[in-house]
Every structure is written in C-alpha cells, then in structure tokens.
Design an enzyme around this catalytic site. Sequence first.
Site, PDB file in Angstrom:
ATOM      1  N   ASN A 123     -14.384  -1.582   8.661  1.00 49.66           N
ATOM      2  CA  ASN A 123     -15.244  -0.944   9.655  1.00 49.66           C
ATOM      3  C   ASN A 123     -14.468   0.194  10.301  1.00 49.66           C
ATOM      4  O   ASN A 123     -13.376  -0.017  10.846  1.00 49.66           O
ATOM      5  CB  ASN A 123     -15.686  -1.955  10.721  1.00 49.66           C
ATOM      6  CG  ASN A 123     -16.628  -1.329  11.737  1.00 49.66           C
ATOM      7  OD1 ASN A 123     -16.231  -0.491  12.531  1.00 49.66           O
ATOM      8  ND2 ASN A 123     -17.881  -1.733  11.704  1.00 49.66           N
ATOM      9  N   SER A 128     -24.948  -8.404  11.024  1.00 48.35           N
ATOM     10  CA  SER A 128     -23.837  -7.461  11.018  1.00 48.35           C
ATOM     11  C   SER A 128     -22.684  -7.976  11.870  1.00 48.35           C
ATOM     12  O   SER A 128     -21.525  -7.971  11.445  1.00 48.35           O
ATOM     13  CB  SER A 128     -24.319  -6.101  11.545  1.00 48.35           C
ATOM     14  OG  SER A 128     -23.277  -5.180  11.523  1.00 48.35           O
ATOM     15  N   SER A 168     -20.943  -0.586   8.268  1.00 44.57           N
ATOM     16  CA  SER A 168     -21.412   0.136   9.450  1.00 44.57           C
ATOM     17  C   SER A 168     -22.200  -0.860  10.283  1.00 44.57           C
ATOM     18  O   SER A 168     -23.162  -1.466   9.793  1.00 44.57           O
ATOM     19  CB  SER A 168     -22.289   1.316   9.019  1.00 44.57           C
ATOM     20  OG  SER A 168     -22.537   2.147  10.120  1.00 44.57           O
ATOM     21  N   GLU A 169     -21.799  -1.050  11.546  1.00 44.76           N
ATOM     22  CA  GLU A 169     -22.310  -2.210  12.285  1.00 44.76           C
ATOM     23  C   GLU A 169     -23.788  -2.106  12.657  1.00 44.76           C
ATOM     24  O   GLU A 169     -24.367  -3.067  13.128  1.00 44.76           O
ATOM     25  CB  GLU A 169     -21.449  -2.497  13.528  1.00 44.76           C
ATOM     26  CG  GLU A 169     -21.498  -1.468  14.633  1.00 44.76           C
ATOM     27  CD  GLU A 169     -20.379  -0.440  14.518  1.00 44.76           C
ATOM     28  OE1 GLU A 169     -19.889  -0.218  13.390  1.00 44.76           O
ATOM     29  OE2 GLU A 169     -20.010   0.155  15.554  1.00 44.76           O
ATOM     30  N   ASN A 170     -24.407  -0.946  12.419  1.00 48.84           N
ATOM     31  CA  ASN A 170     -25.849  -0.877  12.644  1.00 48.84           C
ATOM     32  C   ASN A 170     -26.630  -1.514  11.493  1.00 48.84           C
ATOM     33  O   ASN A 170     -27.857  -1.535  11.533  1.00 48.84           O
ATOM     34  CB  ASN A 170     -26.304   0.565  12.876  1.00 48.84           C
ATOM     35  CG  ASN A 170     -25.937   1.477  11.741  1.00 48.84           C
ATOM     36  OD1 ASN A 170     -24.834   1.415  11.197  1.00 48.84           O
ATOM     37  ND2 ASN A 170     -26.856   2.337  11.355  1.00 48.84           N
TER      38      ASN A 170
END
Lengths: 218, 258
Positions: free
Chosen positions: A22, A87, A45-47
């Site tokens: 990340n 996520s 990607s944390e979205n």
Amino acid sequence: MLDKNGIARTIARELRDGYYVNLGIGIPTLVANFIPNGMEVQLQSENGLLGMGPFPWEGEEDPDLINAGKQTITTLPGSVFFDSAMSFGMIRAGKVDLTVLGAMEVSQKGDIANWKIPGKMVKGMGGAMDLVASARHIVVAMQHVNKAGESKLLPQCTLPLTGLACVQKVVTELGVFGFDDHGFVLLERAPGVGVEHIKTHTRGFLTAHGSEPEISWP
Amino acid sequence: MNKGARAGPGWTSGLEVDVFLRVFKPMNKVFTDALSALHDLQDGTTLMLGGFGLCGIPEHCISALVQKDVRNLTCISNNAGVDDFGLGLLLQNRQIRKMIASYVGENAEFERQLLSGELEVELIPQGTLATRCLAAGYGMPAIYTPAGYGTEVAEGKETRVFGDKTYLLETAFDADYALVKAWKGDRLGNLVFRATSRNFNPLMAMAGKITVAEVEELVEPGALDPDHIHVPGIYVHRIFVGTNYEKRIEQRTVRPRS
C-alpha cells in the site's frame, strides 16, 4: 542529497517478489515507478482495489476508477475490486506486506504523526491509522526537515499521533534510518551527504558511526 | 426455486396467513426520483452517504437534500466532497451540524467551518468508519480494532488486549438513513456496484434503517446474476434511477499519448 525520485527508488529496494503493498499519497506513490523488472508486486489501494495499474491514456479516464489519492487509474489483468470494509479487513489481518507513507514527524521510538496540526490544518487520518496499526512493514518517506528547517526526526512527536512505535524505517533526502532501543540508527547516507550534516539536522537521538555506506541502487 | 417461479396459491399450503403476508409482501421499492424517495427525511436526521472522494457519491440524493433544505444533519461519509460538489453543497448551505469522516483535505469550506467551530466534526480512521458500518449491517453492536490506539482517537474508549496488541472498542453506527449510489439495481433492491465506486456504498446500504439507493440502471428481477449481486435487496428499502450523472473527477491523471 536525494530528490523525491531518489527517495522512492531507495524505498523500492524494500519490495520483494509477491509483496502486497500500500503506497500513500505523495512521494510514496512514486515507489510504483521503481518496481524492479521481473518482480511481481500487487498494489493495494484502500478505496477498494488490489492490482492497481498505471494512469489511463488520455481520454480513457473512468470516473468510477480511482485510487486512494482520488487520481484516475487503471486495472491490470487479475485486479480485484472490493468494498472498504474488506479493504481494511485485509489490512487489519496483516495481509498487506508493506506500507509506505508520508509523515510530518517521526519520533525515535517509531511513533508517527501525519494527520493534524492543531488550530491550523486538519485533513484527517484517512486510512493511515489503520495501516500503521496493522501492516507488517512500515516505511516512512519524507523530507528530513520541515519548511522552517527544523528536524522532523524528533525525540518525541509534538503533533497528534497517528500511530505508536510502528515505523521500522525512514527514508529522507539525507539517508536511510532504522531504529534500536536508543533511537534512530543511521543505516545509509544519501550520496554526497556527510554524517555530521545528518547529525546536525536530526533532533532525535541518532546512532551514527561515520562508516555508514552511501545509498546505492541495484 | 425455478427461475420462472412466482408466488401463487400453491405456495401457501401449510403456511399461516401472516407468514404468507410477511414472506410475500409487495416488493416494489421503486420511487420516481430522489425527492420522492427522501420525502420523509426531516431536519436533525443522521444519515450515511456512500462514496470515496467524489467517486460513487449519491449525487441525486445530495441535490434533493439541498432542494429540501433539511438542516441540522449529522452526516457519516468518508469525505466531505469539494467546495462546489458532493457534500460540499450541503456545507456551503450550512445544512450539516455534525460530520463524521476520515479525510476532509479537499474541502476548504469544511476546514474553515471546522477551525471556526461552526461545524462539529468527528474524524475517525477510515477502516474504523467502514467497520462500524459493517457491524451495523451484520447486527453486531461493536467491534475491536487496533487503529487509533495511543492516539487522540482512543480517548474515552474502552480498550482490551488480545495477544500482544491493544484494541479499541468501536460501536456500530446507528443511522436513520443510508443514501447510496449503485451501478445497477432491480425493483427488489438488489444492487451491483462498478469498479471503485463500490467503496462504502454496500456497507452503508446494509447499515441504514431506511436505505435509499440511486442507480444508473434499473433492471428487471432476474436480469442480475444472483452470484454477482453485491447487496441483497433485503437491506434496501427504496430505489430510483438517477439520470445525467455528472461523476466529476477530482484528480484527472493520465498518460499523455505521444
């Protein structure tokens, strides 16, 4: 001294084949440009995306497809979409091998502050608190001093914390720093930067012998 | 059950009448537009709004909130939009009393209202935000997370040690309405999302007492593959088709064609 790309290139040496990584906003994002040829690394990607691809070709931007920095991006073969709970589930469960993020301050104990300057700036922590609480390896990419010329490597953070004793490595324009029981440990110097210069600009306790090698890239 | 099966007299044998009514109550959740779907939303309401940045935000619901001019809202949303789009529109209009979010860096008006004390703000870690939604949708009153331990986020919160780590007890959200945006849906409320516009939308859809979904395309039941539905319609109470989505891009980044 390293420029931003030099910092990113130095951090890219932490990548290992098969890593899930990340990358935060700013210098950390540049690390993606230095993934060694032949190494397979998946960017999270944390979205809600695993397997982030490069920016789209002009004219092919998709408003439904962005990264955590809200930039238009693309997928790669094998990419996956998921919701925000999954996520952060994979983050919390320790599945993300490496997190690279920026910071305003890092303490000699490995505390990090990067989300708020009381009374001045409040952007919020976003996913940073979750990431630093759970990722297996946490590397900070930042400038060594702030705009006023003051060290960002401190005995203690003065700003509200993002996480406690979690940073394992710091890469700045001056060098690469690890941690031991006493504080920061100089591991490598940026090309052309002397140990005295690094000591002068580091307020936290720093172990440096003078024999530390200059950073080199494969 | 066969794909073409319909509720009919043959299905009721052996069932009590009230069970029949509960199981086979009318399932048409379709409203004509955002205003009609939000007809009963009042001042002082707590609502969740899906989206990450401007990606996957319920544009039409937000427009309707502006039009209705409901005030003193508590909004739970990852971000606060930009100055002239998304939740920024409600901020400009001073309709929000309290905001619960994880990152608000893109909105100057938000930062101004926050620093001046006009707006009450609770900033929480993004994973905590997502998981507090998830807890609500899964019927769990609280969850433990390590995020924020040792920071001001932990102040006043119960902690517990599991293994070698300390966790914070975080409670499930309790929101009156969840306003979400999906790609496709059917009149039963089944929802499918597209790409990273999924983000918080399914979680909030599952967490609302009244969940209103706006979709780009409303399809007939059966048109969505049951294996591919992200949110089962049981969680969704109202659904409408939004037209002319603006889908504004916040950071247009491209590779130039040489």
